[in-house]
Write an enzyme that holds these catalytic residues in place. Structure first.
Site, mmCIF file in Angstrom:
data_model
loop_
_atom_site.group_PDB
_atom_site.id
_atom_site.type_symbol
_atom_site.label_atom_id
_atom_site.label_comp_id
_atom_site.label_asym_id
_atom_site.label_seq_id
_atom_site.Cartn_x
_atom_site.Cartn_y
_atom_site.Cartn_z
ATOM 1 N N PHE A 125 11.788 -7.969 4.212
ATOM 2 C CA PHE A 125 10.361 -8.119 3.943
ATOM 3 C C PHE A 125 9.829 -9.241 4.835
ATOM 4 O O PHE A 125 10.449 -10.299 4.931
ATOM 5 C CB PHE A 125 10.146 -8.448 2.462
ATOM 6 C CG PHE A 125 8.710 -8.361 2.045
ATOM 7 C CD1 PHE A 125 8.128 -7.143 1.764
ATOM 8 C CD2 PHE A 125 7.937 -9.509 1.964
ATOM 9 C CE1 PHE A 125 6.789 -7.065 1.395
ATOM 10 C CE2 PHE A 125 6.596 -9.425 1.594
ATOM 11 C CZ PHE A 125 6.024 -8.202 1.313
ATOM 12 N N ASP A 196 16.654 -12.090 -2.451
ATOM 13 C CA ASP A 196 15.301 -11.813 -2.918
ATOM 14 C C ASP A 196 15.377 -10.577 -3.825
ATOM 15 O O ASP A 196 15.788 -9.495 -3.393
ATOM 16 C CB ASP A 196 14.384 -11.569 -1.713
ATOM 17 C CG ASP A 196 12.916 -11.463 -2.098
ATOM 18 O OD1 ASP A 196 12.627 -11.004 -3.215
ATOM 19 O OD2 ASP A 196 12.070 -11.822 -1.257
ATOM 20 N N TYR A 221 5.214 -9.697 -10.419
ATOM 21 C CA TYR A 221 4.085 -8.768 -10.605
ATOM 22 C C TYR A 221 4.468 -7.333 -10.269
ATOM 23 O O TYR A 221 3.639 -6.444 -10.323
ATOM 24 C CB TYR A 221 2.873 -9.199 -9.767
ATOM 25 C CG TYR A 221 3.141 -9.501 -8.311
ATOM 26 C CD1 TYR A 221 3.271 -8.477 -7.383
ATOM 27 C CD2 TYR A 221 3.255 -10.812 -7.862
ATOM 28 C CE1 TYR A 221 3.522 -8.754 -6.051
ATOM 29 C CE2 TYR A 221 3.503 -11.096 -6.527
ATOM 30 C CZ TYR A 221 3.631 -10.065 -5.621
ATOM 31 O OH TYR A 221 3.888 -10.346 -4.315
ATOM 32 N N LYS A 222 5.734 -7.086 -9.902
ATOM 33 C CA LYS A 222 6.168 -5.726 -9.591
ATOM 34 C C LYS A 222 6.740 -5.103 -10.870
ATOM 35 O O LYS A 222 5.999 -4.877 -11.807
ATOM 36 C CB LYS A 222 7.142 -5.774 -8.416
ATOM 37 C CG LYS A 222 6.410 -6.248 -7.144
ATOM 38 C CD LYS A 222 7.290 -6.486 -5.947
ATOM 39 C CE LYS A 222 6.408 -6.893 -4.750
ATOM 40 N NZ LYS A 222 7.193 -7.448 -3.640
ATOM 41 N N ARG A 370 5.587 5.849 -0.010
ATOM 42 C CA ARG A 370 6.504 5.190 -0.928
ATOM 43 C C ARG A 370 6.074 5.472 -2.364
ATOM 44 O O ARG A 370 4.915 5.307 -2.723
ATOM 45 C CB ARG A 370 6.440 3.689 -0.637
ATOM 46 C CG ARG A 370 7.512 2.870 -1.249
ATOM 47 C CD ARG A 370 7.449 1.458 -0.712
ATOM 48 N NE ARG A 370 6.271 0.754 -1.203
ATOM 49 C CZ ARG A 370 6.218 -0.572 -1.381
ATOM 50 N NH1 ARG A 370 7.265 -1.321 -1.085
ATOM 51 N NH2 ARG A 370 5.134 -1.148 -1.828
#
Ligand SMILES: *Cc1c(COP(=O)(O)O)cnc(C)c1O
Length: 411
Positions: A125, A196, A221-222, A370
């Site tokens: 990322f 991560d 928040y995912k 995705r």
């Protein structure tokens, strides 16, 4: 051939079926983007209203003590710890994932003086690698970010490496790294590891202490549904906590913040990773959002996630075989996170058309569609219905309308 009834039968046997009622999802939407922003848990608005009206409004500054505001970063950290194979006192909810990456990368480099290399993947990322670049530039040392193309991480680890910094589940493909094997190889070479967990926590059974991980960070928040920009978390293994220092030596990481001493002394344990005043409203929303995970068996969560993604792959390949989708995620379930990605050269307008018809996924440059499958609020019938919409958008050519080709700022 699988039918919608077969999918409904799987839902009737789903031990997690009731969890869906704890989320406030809009009508007419199949939400396949909970890996980017989790939906609203039903108990969050009431909790926020209470914190605002009773605690903030009524008890004002006393709330730091009487409502435990000061302890909230640790309390929420402990709840996340239970989901990622960490112990109490090993996880702190604080700052953003990006800021936590900076703090822990700096801490790790200081523990390995003389070693000059951070290993990561080119496809990691972006923020993870940008922060490594920024740290090296800021430190003004001759450290180097060694980026691996593809997955041969073990081949890049030698005795010049201070830190291996990786994301467990790849945000584009959903490929899952072998956390235990990479961590063991890094340790064998004398390096530290930083994982991560942004696309793992809440969807996979993560076992940080089982893999003897040194450091970890992640978003809440995912799959943890803490709300847009929710506080992130960080993990430091207990045996390293008092050895490390972090560069953002703010007053709340001080051993005695309310002594207001002239000079910084780090707090013992994980608290030295704190920098400034925590965001109580945001932490309260996250704290409430974590209720849905109480007592939940992450093995069941993972099993359902795999069943959803396996069926999605199978159904897209059966029903949309002629429409140019190429699987971008691992077919091997063990190596696949909780998402399914497809390459398609018309990926952007196709995703916009799907969103317009209520199937919300996202697009990742250059050509990836995705779809995230959060097992707590999605059903097998949702998978079936989503594929029906994809098939309809493709066979009708509706994806090719001009408005779907307009790029928005957030994809
Ligand atoms: C989403 C995500 C981030 C986001 O970091 P923020 O600081 O919250 O913007 C970082 N790393 C990974 C791997 C992610 O998936």
């Amino acid at each position: 051939m699988t039918s919608r009834d077969d999918m409904a039968a799987l839902d009737r046997d789903d031990p997690l079926a009731l969890a869906r009622e704890q989320f406030d999802l809009p009508e007419g939407v199949i939400y396949l983007d909970g890996n980017s922003l989790g939906p609203l848990p039903r108990n969050v608005p009431a909790r926020l209203a209470e914190v605002v009206n009773t605690e903030w409004r009524g008890d004002l500054i006393k709330s730091w003590n009487v409502h435990g505001w000061m302890d909230l970063p640790l309390k929420v950290g402990d709840r996340i710890a239970a989901l990622i194979g960490a112990g109490p006192g090993e996880v702190l909810a604080a700052d953003s994932t990006s800021v936590n990456l900076f703090k822990l990368m700096a801490a790790a480099l200081e523990l390995r003086p003389g070693r000059k290399v951070i290993v990561s993947q080119r496809g990691n990322f972006p923020t993870d690698n940008y922060l490594a670049e920024g740290l090296i530039r800021f430190a003004g040392t001759d450290h180097e970010l060694r980026l691996v193309d593809g997955d041969d991480i073990l081949g890049a680890i030698d005795d010049s490496v201070a830190l291996v910094s990786l994301t467990q589940v790849d945000y584009r493909s959903g490929h899952v790294q072998d956390m235990a094997a990479v961590t063991a190889a890094a340790h064998k070479a004398g390096a530290l590891v930083l994982w991560d967990l942004s696309h793992s926590a809440g969807a996979l059974a993560v076992d940080l202490n089982g893999a003897e991980v040194d450091f970890a960070v992640g978003c809440s928040y995912k799959y943890l549904n803490g709300g847009p920009g929710a506080p992130a978390y960080l993990f430091v293994s207990r045996d390293l906590q008092d050895q490390v220092r972090q560069p953002l030596s703010g007053w709340l990481g001080h051993a005695a913040p309310f002594e207001f001493e002239a000079s910084y002394r780090p707090a013992p344990g994980i608290l030295r990773q704190q920098c400034g005043t925590p965001s109580i409203l945001a932490l309260s929303a996250l704290d409430a959002a974590l209720d849905v995970f109480d007592g939940l068996d992450m093995g069941l969560v993972r099993a359902k996630s795999l069943s959803l993604t396996e069926h999605f792959i199978q159904l897209v390949e059966q029903r949309c075989a002629d429409h140019g989708f190429a699987l971008a995620s691992p077919r091997n379930s063990e190596r696949r996170g909780s998402q399914v990605s497809w390459h398609h050269e018309m990926g952007y307008p196709i995703m916009q058309a799907l969103i317009a018809e209520g199937v919300i996924g996202d697009f990742r440059s250059p050509d990836i569609l995705r779809f995230g499958f959060a097992p707590l609020y999605l059903s097998h019938v949702d998978v079936w219905d989503a594929v029906t919409v994809i098939e309809g958008v493709m066979t009708s050519g509706r994806w090719d309308q001009p408005e779907f080709h307009q790029r928005a700022a957030v994809t």
